[in-house]
Design an enzyme around this catalytic site. Structure first.
Site, PDB file in Angstrom:
ATOM      1  N   ARG A  13      24.496-101.141  23.558  1.00 44.07           N
ATOM      2  CA  ARG A  13      24.021-102.462  23.996  1.00 44.07           C
ATOM      3  C   ARG A  13      22.561-102.601  23.584  1.00 44.07           C
ATOM      4  NH1 ARG A  13      21.367-104.192  29.105  1.00 44.07           N
ATOM      5  NH2 ARG A  13      21.686-106.425  29.294  1.00 44.07           N
ATOM      6  N   HIS A  32      16.740-111.554  25.714  1.00 42.75           N
ATOM      7  CA  HIS A  32      16.423-110.578  26.761  1.00 42.75           C
ATOM      8  C   HIS A  32      14.950-110.762  27.188  1.00 42.75           C
ATOM      9  CE1 HIS A  32      17.755-106.506  28.496  1.00 42.75           C
ATOM     10  NE2 HIS A  32      16.523-106.639  28.911  1.00 42.75           N
ATOM     11  N   GLU A  85      19.823-111.209  32.636  1.00 45.40           N
ATOM     12  CA  GLU A  85      19.167-111.378  33.937  1.00 45.40           C
ATOM     13  C   GLU A  85      18.373-112.673  34.100  1.00 45.40           C
ATOM     14  OE1 GLU A  85      16.897-107.935  35.093  1.00 45.40           O
ATOM     15  OE2 GLU A  85      18.651-106.641  35.102  1.00 45.40           O
ATOM     16  N   ASN A 120      24.092-105.951  36.023  1.00 43.22           N
ATOM     17  CA  ASN A 120      23.050-104.912  36.013  1.00 43.22           C
ATOM     18  C   ASN A 120      22.819-104.470  37.449  1.00 43.22           C
ATOM     19  OD1 ASN A 120      22.877-105.449  33.327  1.00 43.22           O
ATOM     20  ND2 ASN A 120      20.793-106.254  33.368  1.00 43.22           N
ATOM     21  N   TYR A 152      21.466-101.516  40.133  1.00 40.43           N
ATOM     22  CA  TYR A 152      20.729-100.285  40.414  1.00 40.43           C
ATOM     23  C   TYR A 152      20.673 -99.979  41.904  1.00 40.43           C
ATOM     24  CZ  TYR A 152      18.849-100.741  35.675  1.00 40.43           C
ATOM     25  OH  TYR A 152      18.713-100.851  34.322  1.00 40.43           O
ATOM     26  N   GLU A 164      24.034-102.466  32.974  1.00 45.65           N
ATOM     27  CA  GLU A 164      22.938-101.538  33.244  1.00 45.65           C
ATOM     28  C   GLU A 164      23.201-100.838  34.559  1.00 45.65           C
ATOM     29  OE1 GLU A 164      18.991-103.238  33.131  1.00 45.65           O
ATOM     30  OE2 GLU A 164      19.386-104.271  31.241  1.00 45.65           O
TER      31      GLU A 164
END
Ligand SMILES: *[C@@H]1O[C@H](CO)[C@@H](O)[C@H](O)[C@H]1NC(C)=O
Ligand SMILES: *[C@@H]1O[C@H](CO)[C@@H](O)[C@H](O)[C@H]1NC(C)=O
Ligand SMILES: *[C@@H]1O[C@H](CO)[C@@H](O)[C@H](O)[C@H]1NC(C)=O
Ligand SMILES: *[C@@H]1O[C@H](CO)[C@@H](O)[C@H](O)[C@H]1NC(C)=O
Ligand SMILES: *[C@@H]1O[C@H](CO)[C@@H](O)[C@H](O)[C@H]1NC(C)=O
Length: 504
Positions: A98, A142, A188, A329, A331, A395
């Protein structure tokens, strides 16, 4: 956060379903891909070479606003080392890579002439990947808007952005779509604008008192919603274009990547439970609701009021279903609680509209918690609320804080352990019916981190950021991932076991 993770790992106790103790990649669905990712400004370097012009991130870092005044001027220097990196990916056994295209490398002025050297670079990179059997999964935008468009019409604040973005996307489809089968319109968009237009900490640094510091221009109460709206329009426009002009012949897929932490209430009190759900709506629903149902979440509409742009019937139709997959994404699990004082203020920003205590501040005050199980809740939410869309985890990773940038560290067992915990949760979600298509670790290599410069390392592979040639080296996590991709078993979580919220 890092030391705390170790601490919490030692505290949590929960049962692990026996049969997930020895999973291999063959337990994931057919066609499920494993990869790792980077983004253009964060990895390439070569910012002033071969015709590339500045993006808003170049301007910001070159003016010294980044942590420790770090810049992406060289970063991991992938512009000069892409062949080495493809070789590393191949040796590791990755199915997919990616990465993103730098708009200002391909079309340096944001619109108009294509830079032949930029075109050549991405053609080379894509060909190199394919020659090594690695699928390119390409993000078109991005966070790195060409500075010229920021100067000309305030970038994302103008509807002109939508037209320029669509032309740029068209250039990507036309030139690379014969070989790229997975396109991501935006990375995002649901958090990019908070730094840029609410707190003003990140480029283009717009904000207004009392919501940001040193605000010279901007309006934190209105601009985040306008910028997000234009990103949504840009996404829909690129998807329509791809579907009408390219998809039948090129046979690729197109989607969007959203920032997706999962919010949990800080206490059992009903107002905090409601606050956490509001945050999930404000973060994920802000884009998912329009993409699935054609309008913003009703709760957001009622709280933000006239500052939330109106979506016309025509646009609503264009938005509904405008994706082939959703990129996630993930985390963190974040705790939050209600703050009615904030909601009752005459001037409100995003957090105040949501009526919550800033979850990041709350976390920094010592309320961080290790909760890979929250990924399961997030995926369950996507499945139930949004019609079970095909999902890629775009991610997921684990950072190490570094003080001494010349330190070379290869021992990163906590990273392998954390990633394995997430993979186990992912497996349970799949078994529970989530339509998962792939998983990408952030990041393949150490890169320039938007929030922390080089003070945080996420790489499976390390990069010596002080060496002229930006020497790469494998960490233990790269060896672990590679072994897993070659059929190795996932290690059962280190004892005591990780806290699954459901032992299905
Ligand atoms: C605000 O501006 C002052 C003066 O230019 C500077 O010293 C300070 O570091 C800035 N604060 C932030 C948070 O950027
Ligand atoms: C932001 O925009 C709103 C709505 O137009 C306006 O009421 C408010 O005064 C503006 N705030 C600033 C700081 O300009
Ligand atoms: C709640 O919001 C108000 C107004 O923004 C703020 O002053 C206060 O610090 C917030 N409370 C907490 C606990 O964050
Ligand atoms: C930083 O790390 C390098 C390489 O390990 C070492 O030579 C150097 O002494 C360290 N510097 C400090 C200030 O600890
Ligand atoms: C599986 O789905 C059920 C029903 O939606 C839900 O209650 C449960 O928490 C889910 N478990 C996981 C691991 O997603």
């Amino acid at each position: 956060m890092a030391p705390l993770l170790f601490f919490l790992l030692g505290l949590r106790l929960a049962a692990l379903p026996v049969d997930v103790a020895a999973l291999t990649r063959h337990d994931f669905p057919d066609g499920f891909i494993f990869g790792a990712g980077t983004s253009a400004y964060q990895v390439e370097g070569g910012v002033a070479e071969d015709g590339r012009k500045p993006s808003i991130w170049d301007t910001y870092t070159q003016q010294g606003y980044s942590v420790n005044k770090a810049t992406g001027d060289v970063a991991a220097d992938q512009y000069h080392h892409y062949k080495d990196d493809v070789k590393i990916m191949h040796e590791m056994g990755l199915d997919a890579s990616r990465f993103s295209i730098s708009w200002s490398r391909l079309i340096p002025d944001g619109r108009g002439d294509i830079n032949p050297k930029g075109l050549e670079y991405y053609n080379n990179l894509i060909d190199e990947l394919l020659q090594h059997g690695i699928q390119p999964h390409v993000t078109i935008y991005h966070c790195d808007l060409p500075q010229s468009l920021q100067d000309e019409y305030n970038g994302l604040l103008s509807p002109k952005f939508v037209d320029d973005y669509t032309m740029y996307a068209d250039t990507c489809f036309k030139n690379f779509g014969d070989r790229v089968k997975h396109w991501v319109t935006l990375n995002e968009p649901n958090v990019e604008i908070l730094g840029g237009y609410d707190t003003g900490e990140l480029p283009p640094q717009r904000c207004s008192y009392p919501f940001g510091t040193n605000c010279t221009a901007g309006n934190s109460t209105t601009e985040p919603y306008i910028a997000a709206y234009h990103l949504l329009l840009a996404h829909a426009s690129a998807v329509s274009l791809y579907r009408e002009k390219y998809q039948v012949t090129q046979k690729g897929e197109i989607g969007i990547t959203l920032y997706a932490p999962w919010y949990e209430p800080a206490t059992d009190a009903s107002q905090d439970v409601a606050a956490a759900m509001r945050m999930n709506e404000f973060t994920l629903g802000w884009f998912m609701h329009p993409l699935v149902h054609g309008d913003y979440p009703p709760m957001m509409r009622s709280r933000v009021g006239a500052r939330l742009p109106v979506i016309s019937m025509e646009l609503s139709k264009k938005l509904s279903g405008s994706f082939d997959f959703i990129g996630v994404n993930h985390y963190l699990m974040l705790r939050t609680c209600a703050n009615d004082t904030a909601f009752n203020m005459r001037q409100r920003n995003y957090w105040a509209d949501a009526g919550v205590v800033d979850p990041y501040k709350y976390m920094q005050e010592g309320h961080a918690e290790y909760g890979p199980w929250a990924l399961g809740k997030l995926l369950d939410h996507l499945r139930v609320e949004y019609g079970n869309p095909p999902v890629f985890i775009h991610e997921n990773g684990w950072p190490r804080i570094v003080k001494n940038l010349s330190e070379i560290e290869t021992d990163d067992d906590p990273r392998s352990m954390v990633l394995q915990d997430f993979l186990l949760v992912l497996y349970l979600s799949i078994r529970n019916g989530s339509d998962m298509r792939g998983y990408f670790v952030w990041s393949l290599l150490d890169v320039f981190e938007f929030l922390n410069g080089y003070g945080l390392r996420y790489g499976l592979c390390g990069v010596d950021m002080t060496a002229e040639g930006r020497t790469r080296y494998l960490r233990k996590s790269a060896r672990w991932y590679s072994a897993f991709l070659n059929g190795g078993e996932l290690r059962p979580p280190a004892s005591p076991k990780i806290p699954f919220y459901d032992s299905a």
